[in-house]
Design a protein around this motif. Structure first.
Motif, PDB file in Angstrom:
ATOM      1  N   PHE A 274     -67.574 -55.015  -4.856  1.00  0.00           N
ATOM      2  CA  PHE A 274     -67.196 -55.621  -3.580  1.00  0.00           C
ATOM      3  C   PHE A 274     -67.810 -54.857  -2.413  1.00  0.00           C
ATOM      4  CE2 PHE A 274     -63.989 -57.311  -6.394  1.00  0.00           C
ATOM      5  CZ  PHE A 274     -63.785 -58.596  -5.916  1.00  0.00           C
ATOM      6  N   LYS A 275     -68.044 -55.580  -1.332  1.00  0.00           N
ATOM      7  CA  LYS A 275     -68.577 -54.988  -0.104  1.00  0.00           C
ATOM      8  C   LYS A 275     -67.645 -55.344   1.047  1.00  0.00           C
ATOM      9  CE  LYS A 275     -71.650 -53.102   2.687  1.00  0.00           C
ATOM     10  NZ  LYS A 275     -70.700 -53.041   3.811  1.00  0.00           N
ATOM     11  N   PRO A 313     -69.545 -41.954  -4.752  1.00  0.00           N
ATOM     12  CA  PRO A 313     -69.723 -43.066  -5.691  1.00  0.00           C
ATOM     13  C   PRO A 313     -69.584 -44.421  -5.003  1.00  0.00           C
ATOM     14  CG  PRO A 313     -68.395 -41.370  -6.699  1.00  0.00           C
ATOM     15  CD  PRO A 313     -68.588 -40.958  -5.266  1.00  0.00           C
ATOM     16  N   GLY A 314     -70.544 -45.308  -5.264  1.00  0.00           N
ATOM     17  CA  GLY A 314     -70.563 -46.626  -4.649  1.00  0.00           C
ATOM     18  C   GLY A 314     -71.522 -46.734  -3.490  1.00  0.00           C
ATOM     19  N   MET A 315     -71.944 -45.595  -2.916  1.00  0.00           N
ATOM     20  CA  MET A 315     -72.908 -45.647  -1.817  1.00  0.00           C
ATOM     21  C   MET A 315     -74.260 -46.115  -2.340  1.00  0.00           C
ATOM     22  SD  MET A 315     -72.062 -42.331   0.572  1.00  0.00           S
ATOM     23  CE  MET A 315     -73.095 -42.968   1.895  1.00  0.00           C
ATOM     24  N   PHE A 316     -74.998 -46.862  -1.507  1.00  0.00           N
ATOM     25  CA  PHE A 316     -76.273 -47.405  -1.956  1.00  0.00           C
ATOM     26  C   PHE A 316     -77.312 -47.368  -0.855  1.00  0.00           C
ATOM     27  CE2 PHE A 316     -73.785 -50.995  -0.356  1.00  0.00           C
ATOM     28  CZ  PHE A 316     -74.679 -51.670   0.455  1.00  0.00           C
ATOM     29  N   THR A 317     -78.550 -47.396  -1.277  1.00  0.00           N
ATOM     30  CA  THR A 317     -79.684 -47.492  -0.366  1.00  0.00           C
ATOM     31  C   THR A 317     -80.822 -48.193  -1.076  1.00  0.00           C
ATOM     32  OG1 THR A 317     -81.062 -46.243   1.209  1.00  0.00           O
ATOM     33  CG2 THR A 317     -80.789 -45.306  -0.999  1.00  0.00           C
ATOM     34  N   ILE A 325     -77.776 -46.929  -6.434  1.00  0.00           N
ATOM     35  CA  ILE A 325     -76.331 -46.825  -6.214  1.00  0.00           C
ATOM     36  C   ILE A 325     -75.805 -45.568  -6.898  1.00  0.00           C
ATOM     37  CG2 ILE A 325     -74.118 -48.017  -6.331  1.00  0.00           C
ATOM     38  CD1 ILE A 325     -75.640 -50.597  -6.916  1.00  0.00           C
ATOM     39  N   LYS A 326     -74.957 -44.833  -6.198  1.00  0.00           N
ATOM     40  CA  LYS A 326     -74.347 -43.616  -6.763  1.00  0.00           C
ATOM     41  C   LYS A 326     -73.222 -44.001  -7.703  1.00  0.00           C
ATOM     42  CE  LYS A 326     -73.311 -39.069  -6.640  1.00  0.00           C
ATOM     43  NZ  LYS A 326     -72.533 -39.026  -7.898  1.00  0.00           N
ATOM     44  N   VAL A 364     -71.740 -49.048   1.258  1.00  0.00           N
ATOM     45  CA  VAL A 364     -70.987 -48.564   0.091  1.00  0.00           C
ATOM     46  C   VAL A 364     -70.308 -49.756  -0.586  1.00  0.00           C
ATOM     47  CG1 VAL A 364     -68.941 -48.038   1.514  1.00  0.00           C
ATOM     48  CG2 VAL A 364     -69.214 -46.948  -0.741  1.00  0.00           C
ATOM     49  N   PHE A 365     -70.394 -49.787  -1.911  1.00  0.00           N
ATOM     50  CA  PHE A 365     -69.690 -50.790  -2.698  1.00  0.00           C
ATOM     51  C   PHE A 365     -68.307 -50.255  -3.061  1.00  0.00           C
ATOM     52  CE2 PHE A 365     -74.125 -52.213  -4.014  1.00  0.00           C
ATOM     53  CZ  PHE A 365     -74.071 -53.367  -3.245  1.00  0.00           C
TER      54      PHE A 365
END
Length: 370
Positions: A274-275, A313-317, A325-326, A364-365
């Motif tokens: 989810f975002k 965890p969940g952060m993305f680029t 994604i972490k 972040v997810f």
């Protein structure tokens, strides 16, 4: 048989034209091949059937082979599409006789066809006891696990989800009242199994390529000996493999390692997360939207700059060829994403569309436990 004997329309004729002796039904049946009802549906049952066609059918161990399929259903937009199980297309290609039977009464009515043997592979329905009793040799099943381990409907998925180091395939007799409780007739370990990279489809094909010839061996034995093989002993402990829970498809970034995420993707297919969105323009919206992740792969290492950027965890680029994604203990790469209400996109298109869809929010997810 000597040159003084030959078969004439179900009789054995000796040197005299008048010396016709009736052939016992069992012997006559073995001469013309077994009459088989094959119950199937998906890619696994198609692959097993293909081996059966190439081995037992072409070698005349099977004289008649009918494909028993479930009824077609309507689906798609407006219920205008006719949906068939995949095996129907295969059966048409091979010009097999296709019969429809799904309800118990429909399957039981097949008893009138006087089959010698039933084979049910990934049919998804228990074959009624009444029908099994009408068969000369009962029924067979190919199961993609080393029974009694992973009895149940989803052995392939649980093998991958659990990271098992060993798997294999079993040919069993059909039990009259319970799934996967029949006698084990043949069993073999898959030596080509690759735990870290198998998907449900790749493992299913490997086990079908192992189980199809085993099934043909059992059919040949039955044809030659007019009886099923004796059961074999197994040393595996019983476990049940239920259909995967819907909750397994959502990624909890604070709990799942990279290995566990990849196993879920390989076993289940696309996963979701989810975002958070905070959009002030019309229509305004604040809340969570679902994002489906596809084409997921692990990453062994990333640059120090990316590592410094992705701290939670969940952060993305985005990078050139995917979204990084972490996870709990590392990183994954995703090449295809589908934001709720929109079509699939590559990572660059996804990132470009985020400001309009989610507003000015952190990349972040999130896990939704509601």
């Amino acid at each position: 048989m000597s040159g003084m004997q030959h078969y004439v329309c179900g009789f054995l004729q000796f040197s005299s034209p008048d010396s016709l002796v009736p052939i016992p039904k069992a012997l006559l049946r073995s001469m013309v091949g077994l009459k088989v009802a094959y119950f199937g549906s998906d890619f696994f049952s198609i692959r097993c059937l293909d081996h059966l066609m190439n081995l037992s059918f072409k070698q005349h161990h099977i004289g008649t082979l009918d494909l028993i399929a479930k009824h077609s259903k309507r689906g798609g937009r407006g219920n205008k599409q006719i949906l068939e199980t995949p095996i129907v297309s295969y059966a048409k290609l091979k010009q097999l006789n296709i019969l429809r039977a799904e309800k118990n009464s429909e399957i039981e009515s097949l008893s009138a066809n006087s089959y010698d043997l039933a084979i049910a592979v990934s049919y998804g329905k228990l074959i009624p006891q009444t029908f099994l009793k009408s068969l000369r040799y009962g029924g067979l099943n190919v199961h993609p696990s080393l029974l009694p381990k992973y009895s149940g409907p989803a052995p392939l998925q649980h093998t991958i989800l659990n990271g098992d180091s060993v798997t294999g395939v079993t040919v069993q007799a059909l039990h009259p009242t319970t799934f996967d409780k029949g006698s084990v007739l043949k069993q073999e370990v898959c030596h080509d199994y690759r735990p870290d990279s198998e998907t449900t489809e790749s493992l299913g094909l490997k086990l079908a390529d192992l189980g199809g010839p085993l099934l043909s061996d059992v059919v040949k034995f039955t044809f030659d000996n007019l009886i099923l093989p004796e059961p074999v002993e197994t040393s595996n402990e019983y476990s049940y493999a239920p259909k995967p829970s819907p909750s397994l498809y959502q990624i909890n970034w604070n709990v799942l390692s990279t290995t566990e995420i990849i196993r879920r993707f390989n076993a289940l297919g696309p996963l979701y997360t989810f975002k958070h969105c905070h959009v002030v323009k019309k229509p305004p919206f604040t809340g969570l939207k679902r994002v489906i992740l596809d084409k997921i792969s692990p990453i062994a290492d990333i640059s120090s700059n990316l590592s410094a950027e992705l701290t939670t965890p969940g952060m993305f680029t985005s990078v050139e060829d995917g979204l990084i994604i972490k996870s709990l203990d590392g990183y994954i790469k995703v090449k295809s994403l589908k934001f709720q209400g929109f079509g699939s996109q590559d990572s660059n298109s996804f990132m470009a569309s985020l400001p309009k869809r989610t507003g000015d929010s952190v990349h972040v997810f999130l896990f939704n436990d509601s």
